[in-house]
Enzyme design. Structure first.
Site, PDB file in Angstrom:
ATOM      1  N   ARG A  21       0.823  -1.216   0.000  1.00 46.92           N
ATOM      2  CA  ARG A  21       0.000   0.000   0.000  1.00 46.92           C
ATOM      3  C   ARG A  21       0.854   1.263   0.000  1.00 46.92           C
ATOM      4  O   ARG A  21       0.323   2.353  -0.167  1.00 46.92           O
ATOM      5  CB  ARG A  21      -0.941   0.012   1.209  1.00 46.92           C
ATOM      6  CG  ARG A  21      -2.148  -0.897   1.077  1.00 46.92           C
ATOM      7  CD  ARG A  21      -3.212  -0.559   2.107  1.00 46.92           C
ATOM      8  NE  ARG A  21      -2.723  -0.676   3.467  1.00 46.92           N
ATOM      9  CZ  ARG A  21      -2.782  -1.789   4.191  1.00 46.92           C
ATOM     10  NH1 ARG A  21      -3.289  -2.884   3.661  1.00 46.92           N
ATOM     11  NH2 ARG A  21      -2.336  -1.814   5.427  1.00 46.92           N
ATOM     12  N   LYS A  22       2.143   1.119   0.231  1.00 47.16           N
ATOM     13  CA  LYS A  22       3.036   2.272   0.226  1.00 47.16           C
ATOM     14  C   LYS A  22       3.551   2.507  -1.191  1.00 47.16           C
ATOM     15  O   LYS A  22       3.603   1.598  -2.012  1.00 47.16           O
ATOM     16  CB  LYS A  22       4.201   2.051   1.191  1.00 47.16           C
ATOM     17  CG  LYS A  22       3.767   1.658   2.602  1.00 47.16           C
ATOM     18  CD  LYS A  22       2.763   2.627   3.192  1.00 47.16           C
ATOM     19  CE  LYS A  22       2.433   2.312   4.643  1.00 47.16           C
ATOM     20  NZ  LYS A  22       1.521   1.151   4.774  1.00 47.16           N
ATOM     21  N   ILE A  23       3.982   3.742  -1.462  1.00 48.44           N
ATOM     22  CA  ILE A  23       4.337   4.059  -2.850  1.00 48.44           C
ATOM     23  C   ILE A  23       5.702   3.505  -3.231  1.00 48.44           C
ATOM     24  O   ILE A  23       6.019   3.404  -4.411  1.00 48.44           O
ATOM     25  CB  ILE A  23       4.250   5.575  -3.117  1.00 48.44           C
ATOM     26  CG1 ILE A  23       5.290   6.346  -2.320  1.00 48.44           C
ATOM     27  CG2 ILE A  23       2.857   6.091  -2.801  1.00 48.44           C
ATOM     28  CD1 ILE A  23       5.338   7.822  -2.696  1.00 48.44           C
TER      29      ILE A  23
END
Length: 371
Positions: free
Chosen positions: A175-177
């Site tokens: 979910r992190k970039i």
């Protein structure tokens, strides 16, 4: 959210597999060096997750059973869980309405005689105003740990978030970039904390596995304290190195999409999109909006409308004090946390998002706002 992965990551992982060294090794070391350089910090220690990085941060900072640790309730539950791993007590602080982050004022209201640490979160990539919090806590001997789980690519006073903290934890969850599948990082300005964290993540061995296996005659190792298995693999680090090189492009694209959302929704009454604060810029890890009473429906109604149109949105950031695991803890009043966790949602936003997909989301938001 969709991670942006491609041929370069596949090639990097293939190279690691062909090398025969897939556990923590040279790629992890290279990723640590590159990440520390990119985040303008002195030392980086790769871990299996941001949660384990937070756990290590608390241990090396000397937090012990019976200590209090001030944390935002308005955060993923791991922020509140981490102090309990070392026997400490999470004490919930309220947050700022505009950013969703704790402030020096909300921290001050939550301090107790037993407070030994504060975990300051860059919530959803929004940079926390760290300097006033440190100005409050440093003279009191209270360690400020920055939880930059969502923060890679965000800035604070022109520098990467985390650069002004003594110790920071990062996440590379999908979910992190910037993702490695699972994984995390601890960065710190203190050499003794970094050295101890390196030992503790690997069962507190006096000789690392990489050094042991690189020697024909393995040196004897000792275990001076009880450690953990919090290691990252070279497979993950190889992906992280590619992703780190793409980080500026990823952030630029996310900010471009967020700007389009803001332009398209500017005339819709009752919707408030989170915006950059005066002290920094967000990587837009999550773009959340607040559904105000003046909007045509409430947050739950809007989520249902989006779902009916085939659009996946999510409720906003949780309030940890409402969760059964932490429901019994006393805390100061948390009116802003209560408001935001009940009225916010996270909009779809990912690197590959097309104009047509964004337009579909906007149309539902406009329709249900009476436009």
């Amino acid at each position: 959210m969709k991670p942006w992965l491609g041929a370069a990551e596949i090639a990097a992982v293939t190279e690691v597999i062909e090398s025969g060294w897939v556990a923590q090794g040279p790629r992890v070391a290279a990723f640590e060096t590159a990440f520390a350089d990119a985040m303008r910090t002195r030392r980086a220690v790769a871990t299996s997750s941001c949660t384990t990085a937070l756990h290590l941060a608390l241990v090396v900072a000397g937090i012990r059973p019976g200590d209090d640790v001030v944390v935002p309730s308005f955060s993923f539950v791991a922020t509140a869980n981490a102090p309990t791993y070392v026997g400490a007590w999470p004490v919930f602080a309220d947050v700022d309405l505009a950013t969703g982050n704790i402030t020096a004022e909300t921290v001050a209201a939550a301090l107790t005689p037993a407070t030994r640490a504060v975990i300051a979160v860059d919530q959803a990539g929004m940079p926390v105003d760290l300097a006033p919090i440190r100005a409050l806590c440093d003279p009191l001997g209270i360690v400020v740990i920055e939880d930059a789980a969502c923060g890679a690519g965000s800035t604070y006073h022109g520098r990467p978030v985390g650069a002004g903290a003594e110790i920071t934890a990062w996440s590379f969850h999908p979910r992190k970039i910037l993702t490695t599948g699972e994984g995390g990082m601890l960065t710190t300005s203190r050499p003794e904390w970094a050295a101890r964290a390196r030992r503790l993540r690997e069962h507190a061995m006096s000789v690392s596995a990489a050094d042991r296996h690189a020697s024909l005659v393995s040196p004897p190792e000792e275990y001076g304290e009880v450690g953990f298995n919090f290691r990252m693999t070279d497979l993950q680090a190889a992906v992280g190195l590619v992703q780190l090189g793409r980080l500026p492009e990823i952030v630029a694209r996310r900010r471009q999409l967020a700007a389009r959302y803001r332009d398209e929704l500017a005339g819709v009454p009752g919707l408030r999109l989170v915006e950059d604060p005066a002290w920094g810029t967000s990587n837009v890890q999550s773009l959340w909006l607040e559904v105000l009473p003046s909007y045509g429906t409430d947050r739950e109604g809007l989520l249902l409308a989006l779902a009916s149109a085939g659009i996946s949105a999510r409720r906003g950031i949780m309030a940890a004090h409402r969760q059964p695991a932490h429901a019994g803890r006393d805390h100061v009043p948390l009116p802003v946390t209560e408001r935001l966790t009940s009225s916010t949602l996270i909009l779809p936003l990912f690197h590959q998002m097309t104009d047509a997909e964004l337009d579909r989301v906007v149309q539902v938001l406009r329709d249900h706002g009476g436009l």
